[in-house]
Enzyme design. Structure first.
Site, PDB file in Angstrom:
ATOM      1  CG  ASP A 203      -3.737  12.889  -8.184  1.00 46.65           C
ATOM      2  OD1 ASP A 203      -4.432  12.946  -7.145  1.00 46.65           O
ATOM      3  OD2 ASP A 203      -3.845  13.725  -9.102  1.00 46.65           O
TER       4      ASP A 203
ATOM      5  CG  ASP B  85      -3.920  -3.912  -5.790  1.00 42.96           C
ATOM      6  OD1 ASP B  85      -3.217  -4.712  -5.139  1.00 42.96           O
ATOM      7  OD2 ASP B  85      -3.925  -3.879  -7.044  1.00 42.96           O
TER       8      ASP B  85
ATOM      9  CE1 TYR C 282      -9.036  -4.250  -6.788  1.00 42.08           C
ATOM     10  CE2 TYR C 282      -8.634  -6.603  -6.579  1.00 42.08           C
ATOM     11  CZ  TYR C 282      -8.157  -5.320  -6.736  1.00 42.08           C
ATOM     12  OH  TYR C 282      -6.808  -5.107  -6.846  1.00 42.08           O
TER      13      TYR C 282
HETATM   14  C1  IPM Z   1      -3.106  -8.109  -3.615  1.00 40.31           C
HETATM   15  C2  IPM Z   1      -3.053  -8.713  -4.980  1.00 40.31           C
HETATM   16  C3  IPM Z   1      -4.439  -9.134  -5.412  1.00 40.31           C
HETATM   17  C4  IPM Z   1      -5.305  -7.906  -5.424  1.00 40.31           C
HETATM   18  C5  IPM Z   1      -4.479  -9.876  -6.764  1.00 40.31           C
HETATM   19  C6  IPM Z   1      -3.611 -11.107  -6.756  1.00 40.31           C
HETATM   20  C7  IPM Z   1      -5.877 -10.232  -7.184  1.00 40.31           C
HETATM   21  O1  IPM Z   1      -2.458  -7.834  -5.884  1.00 40.31           O
HETATM   22  O2  IPM Z   1      -3.529  -8.811  -2.677  1.00 40.31           O
HETATM   23  O3  IPM Z   1      -2.725  -6.950  -3.450  1.00 40.31           O
HETATM   24  O4  IPM Z   1      -5.352  -7.177  -6.417  1.00 40.31           O
HETATM   25  O5  IPM Z   1      -5.970  -7.663  -4.412  1.00 40.31           O
HETATM   26 MN    MN Z   2      -1.691  -6.024  -4.949  1.00 43.70          MN
END
Ligand code: IPM
Ligand code: MN
Length: 354
Positions: free
Chosen positions: A221, A245, A137
């Protein structure tokens, strides 16, 4: 002593579900004498399209200085196709407030809600501790020869020892303070040998400091398989930003969908941000049909973080009862509106007090 809450409803259904979360917070605040002071900020797509501003100048310092916690809805709007404002607000606050712990509980509230045959609430009750400030990220990379057949893109995943250690410590501390017995590291260290090699080394090092807690490891996985096949084996899962995520959406599916999943973006001891896992659901926006329970449970998580455990439990109990009584939106097979569900839960919170 009052608590100051910055509320950022955002876009789409974020606005509607946050309104209901505030309604329930007001009820619980009265019942428990919390003296919550909620101040709403209009940061989101409208403001961005109107003024070109996503996160206003000085916003981060203002939140740190003046607020105890932040309650957010959701960010994203079809009119901003590159998701720029959403990234700047949500990912911007995660990074600039250094909210390195993304806590995402996966707790089944009613046996009827899981798609897993025969599973009970006792069997589906775990928590994902997602690293929230680095990994894939970090927005580091670039493209070369863009748009040509020779196009090359680099998208870096960053792993720091410091970032890895603090999230792993947070997971073990969570286990220790909440009486959880097992922490599982989830990575892909068989392939991502360098970055996830750091996770491996740090994890086993930290695990030695917590001999009373069982430490285990799964590749991501295999973890996806395990979450479905044997959710009772999951307890505290600690993992990278991206894997957290993905697994948290899978987790939401196990408990009845994204409409029920809360989350906290936390830096222990500092102003932290609480938001439902779901997005803005443009197709549902403005129709008063979205499920506000994820946002309401998120408000409970926030109270827990602020040291108001009894008030937090009261909200969770009210949500469980509302589900049992079929006071639910259509995603859960009911016919109530967003607002009706919010009112029903607020009424249940009040009823318990009298
Ligand atoms: C989450 C969302 C976010 C992320 C997006 C909106 C950037 O999917 O909070 O899980 O990927 O963290
Ligand atoms: Mn998410």
């Amino acid at each position: 002593m009052g608590k100051r809450i910055a509320v950022i409803p955002g876009d789409g259904i974020g606005v509607e579900v946050t309104r209901e979360a505030m309604r329930v917070l007001e009820a619980v605040s009265e019942v428990y004498g919390l003296a919550l002071e909620m101040v709403t900020f209009d940061w989101g797509a409208e403001k961005y399209l109107r003024e070109g501003v996503a996160l206003p100048e000085g916003a981060v310092e203002m939140l740190q200085r003046e607020y105890d916690a932040i309650l957010a809805g959701a960010f994203g709007d079809p009119r901003v196709p590159d998701h720029r404002h959403a990234r700047e607000i949500l990912l911007g606050l995660r990074v600039q407030l250094d909210l390195y712990v993304n806590l995402r509980p996966v707790k089944l509230l009613d046996p009827r809600l899981t798609p897993l045959k025969g599973r009970t609430p006792e069997e589906i009750d775990f928590v994902i501790v997602r690293e929230n400030t680095e990994g894939a990220y970090v927005d580091v990379g670039g493209v070369f020869k863009a748009g040509t057949p020779e196009e090359v893109a680099l998208q870096e995943e960053i792993t720091t020892r410091r970032g890895t250690e603090r999230i792993i410590v947070a997971a073990f501390e969570y286990a220790r303070t909440r009486g959880r017995r097992r922490v599982t590291l989830v990575d892909k260290s068989n392939v991502l040998r360098y970055g996830h090699g750091v996770w491996q080394r740090v994890f086993w090092e930290v695990a030695r400091r917590y001999p009373e807690i069982e430490a285990t490891h799964q590749y991501v996985d295999a973890m996806a398989l395990l979450m479905v096949q044997d959710p009772a084996a999951c307890d505290v899962i600690v993992t990278t930003n991206m894997f957290g995520d993905i697994l948290s959406d899978l987790g939401a599916a196990l408990i009845g969908g994204l409409g029920l999943a809360p989350s906290g973006n936390i830096h222990p001891g500092r102003v932290s941000l609480f938001e439902p896992v779901h997005g803005t659901a443009p197709a549902l926006a403005g129709k008063n049909v979205a499920n506000p329970m994820g946002a309401i449970l998120t408000a409970a998580m926030m109270l827990d973080y602020l040291g108001e455990a009894a008030a937090a439990r009261a909200i969770e109990t009210a949500v469980v009862e509302a589900i049992r009584a079929d006071e639910v939106t259509r995603d859960l097979g009911g016919s109530l509106s967003t607002e009706e569900v919010g009112r029903a839960i607020a009424a249940r919170v009040r009823a318990h007090a009298s």
